[in-house]
Design a protein around this motif. Sequence first.
Motif, short mmCIF file in Angstrom:
data_model
loop_
_atom_site.label_atom_id
_atom_site.label_comp_id
_atom_site.label_asym_id
_atom_site.label_seq_id
_atom_site.Cartn_x
_atom_site.Cartn_y
_atom_site.Cartn_z
N VAL A 240 0.85 -1.19 0.00
CA VAL A 240 0.00 0.00 0.00
C VAL A 240 0.88 1.24 0.00
CG1 VAL A 240 -1.84 1.24 1.20
CG2 VAL A 240 -1.77 -1.26 1.29
N ALA A 241 0.60 2.18 -0.90
CA ALA A 241 1.37 3.42 -0.99
C ALA A 241 0.66 4.59 -0.32
CB ALA A 241 1.66 3.75 -2.46
N VAL A 242 -0.66 4.67 -0.49
CA VAL A 242 -1.45 5.78 0.05
C VAL A 242 -2.75 5.23 0.62
CG1 VAL A 242 -2.69 7.93 -0.47
CG2 VAL A 242 -0.48 7.47 -1.57
N ALA A 243 -3.09 5.66 1.83
CA ALA A 243 -4.37 5.31 2.45
C ALA A 243 -5.26 6.54 2.46
CB ALA A 243 -4.17 4.80 3.87
N GLU A 244 -6.54 6.32 2.16
CA GLU A 244 -7.52 7.41 2.16
C GLU A 244 -8.62 7.07 3.14
OE1 GLU A 244 -10.73 9.08 -1.01
OE2 GLU A 244 -8.64 9.01 -1.71
N LEU A 245 -8.80 7.90 4.15
CA LEU A 245 -9.85 7.76 5.15
C LEU A 245 -10.84 8.90 4.92
CD1 LEU A 245 -7.67 7.03 8.34
CD2 LEU A 245 -8.30 5.49 6.48
N ASP A 246 -12.00 8.55 4.42
CA ASP A 246 -12.95 9.54 3.92
C ASP A 246 -14.15 9.64 4.86
OD1 ASP A 246 -14.65 11.15 2.48
OD2 ASP A 246 -14.69 9.88 0.69
N THR A 247 -14.36 10.84 5.44
CA THR A 247 -15.50 11.07 6.33
C THR A 247 -16.58 11.92 5.64
OG1 THR A 247 -14.47 13.04 7.29
CG2 THR A 247 -14.07 10.93 8.41
N SER A 248 -16.59 11.97 4.30
CA SER A 248 -17.57 12.78 3.58
C SER A 248 -18.99 12.50 4.07
CB SER A 248 -17.48 12.49 2.08
OG SER A 248 -16.26 12.95 1.55
N TRP A 249 -19.76 13.57 4.24
CA TRP A 249 -21.16 13.56 4.66
C TRP A 249 -21.33 13.39 6.17
CZ3 TRP A 249 -24.26 15.38 1.06
CH2 TRP A 249 -23.95 15.15 -0.29
N PHE A 250 -20.30 12.96 6.85
CA PHE A 250 -20.40 12.80 8.30
C PHE A 250 -19.94 14.10 8.96
CE2 PHE A 250 -20.29 8.48 6.72
CZ PHE A 250 -21.29 7.88 7.47
N LEU A 251 -20.90 14.90 9.39
CA LEU A 251 -20.61 16.24 9.91
C LEU A 251 -20.46 16.26 11.42
CD1 LEU A 251 -23.09 18.21 7.62
CD2 LEU A 251 -20.61 18.06 7.39
N PRO A 302 -14.02 7.48 19.16
CA PRO A 302 -14.44 6.20 19.73
C PRO A 302 -15.45 5.47 18.83
CG PRO A 302 -15.71 7.97 20.71
CD PRO A 302 -14.75 8.62 19.75
N ASP A 303 -16.18 6.22 18.00
CA ASP A 303 -17.25 5.65 17.18
C ASP A 303 -17.52 6.62 16.05
OD1 ASP A 303 -18.83 7.79 18.21
OD2 ASP A 303 -19.54 6.55 19.86
N GLY A 304 -18.61 6.40 15.30
CA GLY A 304 -18.99 7.35 14.27
C GLY A 304 -19.11 6.72 12.90
N GLY A 305 -18.93 7.56 11.88
CA GLY A 305 -19.16 7.11 10.52
C GLY A 305 -18.03 7.45 9.58
N MET A 306 -17.80 6.54 8.63
CA MET A 306 -16.82 6.72 7.55
C MET A 306 -17.52 6.47 6.22
SD MET A 306 -13.80 7.30 9.04
CE MET A 306 -12.69 6.96 7.69
N ALA A 307 -17.16 7.27 5.21
CA ALA A 307 -17.76 7.09 3.89
C ALA A 307 -17.04 6.03 3.08
CB ALA A 307 -17.77 8.42 3.14
N ARG A 308 -15.72 6.12 3.01
CA ARG A 308 -14.93 5.19 2.20
C ARG A 308 -13.57 4.95 2.86
NH1 ARG A 308 -19.25 4.63 0.18
NH2 ARG A 308 -19.85 4.87 -2.02
N LEU A 309 -13.03 3.76 2.59
CA LEU A 309 -11.65 3.42 2.90
C LEU A 309 -10.98 3.04 1.60
CD1 LEU A 309 -9.24 2.70 4.77
CD2 LEU A 309 -10.26 0.41 5.01
N ARG A 310 -9.94 3.77 1.20
CA ARG A 310 -9.20 3.47 -0.02
C ARG A 310 -7.76 3.13 0.34
NH1 ARG A 310 -13.73 2.90 -2.84
NH2 ARG A 310 -14.71 4.85 -3.55
N LEU A 311 -7.23 2.11 -0.31
CA LEU A 311 -5.84 1.71 -0.11
C LEU A 311 -5.18 1.62 -1.49
CD1 LEU A 311 -6.46 -1.18 2.46
CD2 LEU A 311 -5.76 1.16 2.99
N HIS A 312 -4.50 2.66 -1.89
CA HIS A 312 -3.91 2.72 -3.22
C HIS A 312 -2.53 2.06 -3.23
CE1 HIS A 312 -7.13 5.46 -4.32
NE2 HIS A 312 -6.86 6.17 -3.25
#
Length: 332
Positions: A240-251, A302-312
């Motif tokens: 894996v070269a780049v990890a993307e942790l995306d919280t889009s829409w989770f305000l 501790p909890d919550g929401g994630m939109a996407r996990l990308r592992l490039h």
Amino acid sequence: MTGYRELPDLAVRNLGGGVVWADDDAFAARENLITPGPSVFDPAAFGHKGKVYDGWETRRRREPGHDVAIVRLGVPGIVRGVVVDTSWFTGNHPPEASVEGIHVDGHPSVDDLLAADGWTPLLPRTAIKGDTENAFAVTSGQLVSHVRLRIFPDGGVARLRVHGEAIPDPRMIDALGTIDLAALEYGGLVSGCSNLFYCSPNNLLLPGPARSMGEGWETARRRDDGNDWVEVTLAAQSSVAVAELDTSWFLHNAPGSATLRGRDGDGPWQDLVLPTALQPDTRHRFPVPGVPVTAVRLDIHPDGGMARLRLHGSPTPAGREALERRRRDALA
């Protein structure tokens, strides 16, 4: 995770599935079979063809035979279970159904599929109930790109779910070079999860950006000192070269922080992304040490929401060889 119904639906529309043909959809459109989410019902909705159903419904047969629909999977894979969902269809559901599968390379036309030999049973002709999610395990280990649903003799089916494991084509990975190793279309698979109260963790691995909070993974609110996590198994050993942790829409419900670790086989977990604060509604990108890994674990605190996990990244030479071998075995 255990149970085939926790595996991704390889036929669902937002993974690229399509209903390419049906012999009849006089009352309700065939495309509804693979719509994401459960079927909905409005008892007062009537159209010029009669009662409006969120599903596929054929006319009443007055001659011998049965009705058929062919579905292209969003990604080819090994099918572990199917669900023939007849929700809301009561006096108009088919009493029996069967499902077959076939693998055809490339982009076959409808005529190609109708003429193809080699359809193999995934679910033999079986009695089903109305207004029910009729779920069946599948034991075939064959690679499948299309499925054929037969209903006997006619009637309505709300959804067809085809749960399984995606098997990517190594030739495509070679051509692309760097890919999202966690993506469902390249064989990423959620193998463990602490909590899926609101949404499935499989959403993390879907193609494209999330279009709403409901298209991500969200956990219940924790009332203890723990944290939530999800584990993803990659299709093969990879770097894996780049990890993307995306919280889009989770305000107001994004995690406060996260860590990402990886391991190779049964080896020890290694840090890929050290503990880091997360911002709401943000795509976070991090460079990652290029160590070989076969699985990653995302811990959110501790909890919550994630939109996407990308592992490039890309498979290692050993991973590429193992992927080729697995695909070859599934085609045998």
